[in-house]
Design an enzyme around this catalytic site. Sequence first.
Site, PDB file in Angstrom:
ATOM      1  N   HIS A  11      20.022  -2.325  75.166  1.00  0.00           N
ATOM      2  CA  HIS A  11      20.186  -3.775  75.178  1.00  0.00           C
ATOM      3  C   HIS A  11      20.951  -4.277  76.393  1.00  0.00           C
ATOM      4  CE1 HIS A  11      18.997  -6.530  72.238  1.00  0.00           C
ATOM      5  NE2 HIS A  11      19.467  -5.898  71.179  1.00  0.00           N
ATOM      6  N   GLU A  50      -4.553   6.234  81.479  1.00  0.00           N
ATOM      7  CA  GLU A  50      -3.234   6.808  81.184  1.00  0.00           C
ATOM      8  C   GLU A  50      -3.344   8.100  80.391  1.00  0.00           C
ATOM      9  OE1 GLU A  50      -0.872   3.877  79.101  1.00  0.00           O
ATOM     10  OE2 GLU A  50      -2.575   3.154  77.953  1.00  0.00           O
ATOM     11  N   ASP A  92       2.508   6.899  80.970  1.00  0.00           N
ATOM     12  CA  ASP A  92       1.853   7.784  80.012  1.00  0.00           C
ATOM     13  C   ASP A  92       1.065   8.889  80.695  1.00  0.00           C
ATOM     14  OD1 ASP A  92       2.537   7.016  77.348  1.00  0.00           O
ATOM     15  OD2 ASP A  92       1.542   5.111  77.741  1.00  0.00           O
ATOM     16  N   CYS A 110       0.001   0.031  86.949  1.00  0.00           N
ATOM     17  CA  CYS A 110       1.039  -0.772  86.298  1.00  0.00           C
ATOM     18  C   CYS A 110       2.150   0.080  85.695  1.00  0.00           C
ATOM     19  CB  CYS A 110       0.428  -1.699  85.251  1.00  0.00           C
ATOM     20  SG  CYS A 110      -0.501  -0.816  83.995  1.00  0.00           S
TER      21      CYS A 110
HETATM   22  C1  PEP Z   1       2.066   3.171  81.322  1.00  0.00           C
HETATM   23  O1  PEP Z   1       1.846   3.975  80.424  1.00  0.00           O
HETATM   24  O2  PEP Z   1       2.241   3.500  82.511  1.00  0.00           O
HETATM   25  C2  PEP Z   1       2.147   1.732  81.026  1.00  0.00           C
HETATM   26  C3  PEP Z   1       2.244   0.844  81.987  1.00  0.00           C
HETATM   27  O3  PEP Z   1       2.157   1.359  79.721  1.00  0.00           O
HETATM   28  P1  PEP Z   1       3.428   1.466  78.757  1.00  0.00           P
HETATM   29  O4  PEP Z   1       4.628   1.827  79.609  1.00  0.00           O
HETATM   30  O5  PEP Z   1       3.533   0.147  78.106  1.00  0.00           O
HETATM   31  O6  PEP Z   1       3.018   2.572  77.842  1.00  0.00           O
HETATM   32 MG    MG Z   2       1.139   3.309  78.514  1.00  0.00          MG
END
Ligand code: PEP
Ligand code: MG
Length: 575
Positions: free
Chosen positions: A190, A432, A456, A503
């Site tokens: 947090h 991923e 992931d 991402c």
């Molecule tokens: C990822 O897995 O890289 C991703 C962007 O998704 P999350 O972190 O939400 O699993």
């Molecule tokens: Mg992910």
Amino acid sequence: MTKRFSGIAASPGIAIAKAFRLNNEQYEPTSDKVADVHIEAERFSQAVEEAKQELEQIRVMTEQRMGAAKSEIFEAHILLLEDPDLIDVIIENIENDHMNAEFALHEVANSFIEMLSTMDNELLRERASDVRDVAGRVMSRLRGVSYAAVSAINEPCVLIAEDLTPSDTAQLNLDYVLGFVTVVGSRTSHSAIMARSLEVPAIVGAGAAAADIETGTMIVMDALEGSVLVEPSDVELTDYHTRKAAYEQRRSELRKLLDQPTISRDGHRVELAANIGSVEDLQKVLANGAEGIGLFRTEFLYMGRNALPTEEEQFQVYKHVLQRMNNKPVVIRTLDIGGDKELPYMKLPVESNPFLGLRAVRLCLNKPDLFRTQLRALLRASSFGQLKIMFPMIAVMEELQEAKRLLQEEKEKLIQESIAVSDNIEVGIMIEIPAAALAAEFLAKEADFFSIGTNDLIQYTMAADRMNETVSYLYQPCHPAILRLIRMVIQAAKKEGKWVGMCGEMAGDEKAIPILLGMGLHEFSMSASSILPARALIKQLSHQEWAGYSEEIAAMSSQERIHQFVASKTRSDLI
Ligand code: PEP
Ligand code: MG
């Protein structure tokens, strides 16, 4: 002699000031009995009322400074003070057993906290710290002392604390609190999240060495590196004043890049987008010059509540995001629940390997009604901007085809209902799972775009749980295996004329950006505060040159070797 220790750099910056130790000592009341239970119960109720008023003030202040989502925690605290399982039980103990109010509060709150702390469910365990926070506040009112010492700080300091509760963090006066160091905590705790949204330097999880620091001790905290210097020498102080000035100078120079496109030294353009989890994040996205949203993690709309969000609620949120982004691309990811993200109210079966179980698109295809509601909300919002829909955790072609089929059905229904739907929505997937990366050439025929989810992809490729600190050394974005998968994905998409983004955290990693630029990644999506540093870096790199290094890099056997190579080349690039 200067003492040094390190912790987790949770929010960047450098602060130099005297320490202020926040005393979170536990008060132990006596068990003396009271004669007049009615007066005592009244004294307790009065303290609860005062605590509620205090919380309401903090809630309003937080909403103004940090947005509605960050202030919700205080609504929850106010509700706790109305919870009969807590408040009525305390009053019963006073009235039936003649307990003094402090003792009754201490006993009941502690048994509540103990019960919650042993729960399997992480959300319920977190609730224990809310009860502790609220009970501490009422206790202070009963004792007539000020609860949050943070509110009393009136000179510049680095705050040192065991941990900071949400109410502590919300009350920080940033004119005086130049940074904070906590004994416990992680990057996702947090206090760390709040520090990043307030843009105050923070080091968390610094351990016992932080616990020993006394108020008044001179401190340098370098939250770029995660290091703390206690009683630095004059030479060190001068050095850190220089570093701090250089950091601030760099930040103000970066602001010049705000409205500029992201173009490499040799004229190759890429897109720098932001990751968001709620509409409250948009302000920082716009303030940091994002060219779009590369990932909206919609699961946060479903979390921290007691029931699923309705189609209308979701529609309003998606529409708002699209409108605020003013026709810039917005990639909205469908629900990614499972793994570490739970929805207690859905009462899903307990799995022994949740990260390998019914997660994300698997869950959505298993519960099509839930999925259709989100798809309808997305489709309805599509006419308000440049929406791109993205499915997470696709492993096989059939999942993508089934998800697209449901989307198409909902689209046709809406058109029949005469509801406007854009006919220009791109539908892409996250890459991923290693299987999806390896089979990307087939998926590229069905998807309009890919976004590589390295958080992931790395955990599944290295077989290393992303939540487990003891195997965190295996989080290696530049490991040859990961780079090969990424290259394969980009090449497969290119062959089909599709664009590829990233991402996961790797997209904002300065050691990886040159390699990704050379590989031809089109879009980099990251936390808003990483955008301007990434833009500055890319402007100094040559796409062609880094494309030329790709064979050389592909022949390197370890992340360490690759990092050395990138460091040597970027250093000469930046001269
Ligand atoms: C990822 O897995 O890289 C991703 C962007 O998704 P999350 O972190 O939400 O699993
Ligand atoms: Mg992910």
